[in-house]
Scaffold this motif. Structure first.
Motif, mmCIF file in Angstrom:
data_model
loop_
_atom_site.group_PDB
_atom_site.id
_atom_site.type_symbol
_atom_site.label_atom_id
_atom_site.label_comp_id
_atom_site.label_asym_id
_atom_site.label_seq_id
_atom_site.Cartn_x
_atom_site.Cartn_y
_atom_site.Cartn_z
ATOM 1 N N ALA A 2 0.838 -1.200 0.000
ATOM 2 C CA ALA A 2 0.000 0.000 0.000
ATOM 3 C C ALA A 2 0.868 1.242 0.000
ATOM 4 C CB ALA A 2 -0.918 0.013 1.213
ATOM 5 N N ILE A 3 0.263 2.322 -0.395
ATOM 6 C CA ILE A 3 0.885 3.640 -0.289
ATOM 7 C C ILE A 3 0.093 4.417 0.754
ATOM 8 C CG2 ILE A 3 1.285 5.839 -1.488
ATOM 9 C CD1 ILE A 3 1.757 4.154 -4.034
ATOM 10 N N VAL A 4 0.823 5.095 1.628
ATOM 11 C CA VAL A 4 0.206 5.926 2.655
ATOM 12 C C VAL A 4 0.676 7.355 2.410
ATOM 13 C CG1 VAL A 4 -0.037 6.366 5.122
ATOM 14 C CG2 VAL A 4 0.101 4.012 4.283
ATOM 15 N N LYS A 5 -0.269 8.257 2.335
ATOM 16 C CA LYS A 5 0.008 9.649 2.003
ATOM 17 C C LYS A 5 0.797 10.344 3.108
ATOM 18 C CE LYS A 5 -2.312 9.444 -1.811
ATOM 19 N NZ LYS A 5 -1.571 9.270 -3.027
ATOM 20 N N HIS A 6 1.784 11.118 2.699
ATOM 21 C CA HIS A 6 2.521 11.965 3.640
ATOM 22 C C HIS A 6 1.683 13.205 3.901
ATOM 23 C CE1 HIS A 6 5.742 15.139 4.380
ATOM 24 N NE2 HIS A 6 5.663 14.416 5.475
ATOM 25 N N GLN A 7 1.379 13.446 5.166
ATOM 26 C CA GLN A 7 0.603 14.623 5.542
ATOM 27 C C GLN A 7 1.454 15.457 6.499
ATOM 28 O OE1 GLN A 7 -3.613 13.746 6.515
ATOM 29 N NE2 GLN A 7 -3.078 11.608 6.068
ATOM 30 N N LYS A 8 1.790 16.668 6.098
ATOM 31 C CA LYS A 8 2.683 17.513 6.890
ATOM 32 C C LYS A 8 2.187 17.716 8.318
ATOM 33 C CE LYS A 8 5.569 20.413 5.184
ATOM 34 N NZ LYS A 8 6.704 19.567 5.340
ATOM 35 N N LYS A 9 0.886 17.652 8.531
ATOM 36 C CA LYS A 9 0.360 17.841 9.892
ATOM 37 C C LYS A 9 0.778 16.711 10.829
ATOM 38 C CE LYS A 9 -4.196 15.809 8.962
ATOM 39 N NZ LYS A 9 -5.633 16.079 8.944
ATOM 40 N N TYR A 10 1.295 15.612 10.287
ATOM 41 C CA TYR A 10 1.761 14.485 11.095
ATOM 42 C C TYR A 10 3.287 14.351 11.079
ATOM 43 C CZ TYR A 10 -3.127 12.952 10.971
ATOM 44 O OH TYR A 10 -4.488 12.874 11.079
ATOM 45 N N ASP A 58 5.163 10.431 0.263
ATOM 46 C CA ASP A 58 4.297 9.312 0.621
ATOM 47 C C ASP A 58 5.202 8.115 0.878
ATOM 48 O OD1 ASP A 58 2.295 11.089 -0.074
ATOM 49 O OD2 ASP A 58 1.713 10.023 -1.897
ATOM 50 N N VAL A 59 4.687 7.119 1.578
ATOM 51 C CA VAL A 59 5.477 5.922 1.852
ATOM 52 C C VAL A 59 4.798 4.714 1.211
ATOM 53 C CG1 VAL A 59 4.403 5.409 4.100
ATOM 54 C CG2 VAL A 59 6.720 4.614 3.620
ATOM 55 N N ARG A 60 5.619 3.854 0.598
ATOM 56 C CA ARG A 60 5.124 2.594 0.042
ATOM 57 C C ARG A 60 5.564 1.484 0.990
ATOM 58 N NH1 ARG A 60 7.363 -1.172 -3.761
ATOM 59 N NH2 ARG A 60 9.113 0.254 -4.000
ATOM 60 N N ALA A 61 4.603 0.745 1.500
ATOM 61 C CA ALA A 61 4.884 -0.324 2.462
ATOM 62 C C ALA A 61 4.529 -1.666 1.844
ATOM 63 C CB ALA A 61 4.059 -0.098 3.727
ATOM 64 N N ILE A 62 5.436 -2.622 2.037
ATOM 65 C CA ILE A 62 5.223 -3.976 1.528
ATOM 66 C C ILE A 62 5.419 -4.941 2.690
ATOM 67 C CG2 ILE A 62 5.941 -5.733 -0.138
ATOM 68 C CD1 ILE A 62 7.353 -3.309 -1.624
ATOM 69 N N ALA A 63 4.372 -5.697 3.014
ATOM 70 C CA ALA A 63 4.428 -6.678 4.097
ATOM 71 C C ALA A 63 4.325 -8.080 3.515
ATOM 72 C CB ALA A 63 3.286 -6.447 5.083
ATOM 73 N N ARG A 64 5.165 -8.979 4.050
ATOM 74 C CA ARG A 64 5.153 -10.382 3.630
ATOM 75 C C ARG A 64 5.154 -11.258 4.868
ATOM 76 N NH1 ARG A 64 8.617 -7.677 0.310
ATOM 77 N NH2 ARG A 64 8.225 -7.832 -1.923
ATOM 78 N N VAL A 65 4.170 -12.144 4.966
ATOM 79 C CA VAL A 65 4.125 -13.075 6.089
ATOM 80 C C VAL A 65 5.307 -14.027 5.945
ATOM 81 C CG1 VAL A 65 2.800 -14.900 7.231
ATOM 82 C CG2 VAL A 65 1.618 -12.870 6.311
#
Length: 138
Positions: A38-46, A96-103
């Protein structure tokens, strides 16, 4: 010919009810067979102190996406919870950050998951491992 990305609708239906998914703005790319991307949006408020994606939020992204990857194997309604996690920050993330999870292993009780986080310039910004316990259904 490109490989078609699969999104497990039953898992997506469950996780879209989780408030942090909407708050952080997850955009799912792939979710099936023990993998979630998934991609999670970078929000300057965080932002954190260095005007970059706050490390605690990157940890939240890693924890969340790990659970979503595990649900593709354990079942959308599986009762799971995090037992422990670690993260190593490699670079500041100012996009933004792209995260990849693998069990790593879907055990009867425990399931470790590996996560790689990249900025939108393909810089590896963090690696994490999250461990889950699969609880008994009540």
């Amino acid at each position: 010919m490109t490989k078609q990305k699969i999104i497990r609708q039953d898992v997506l239906d469950r996780i879209n009810k989780i408030p942090i998914v909407g708050t952080l703005g997850f955009e799912f790319i792939e979710m099936d067979n023990g993998i979630c991307e998934a991609i999670v949006k970078h929000q300057k408020k965080y932002d954190g102190i260095y005007e970059s994606f706050h490390g605690g939020l990157l940890m939240t992204v890693a924890d969340s996406i790990s659970a979503f990857a595990l649900l593709t194997l354990a079942g959308a309604d599986a009762p799971i919870t995090t037992t422990d996690m670690s993260i190593r920050f490699l670079a500041a993330c100012r996009t933004d950050v792209r995260a990849i999870a693998r069990v790593i292993k879907h055990g009867k009780t425990l399931a470790p998951v590996a996560v790689d986080l990249y900025d939108m310039n393909d810089i590896h910004v963090a690696v994490a491992q999250v461990n889950y316990i699969i609880l008994k259904k009540t």
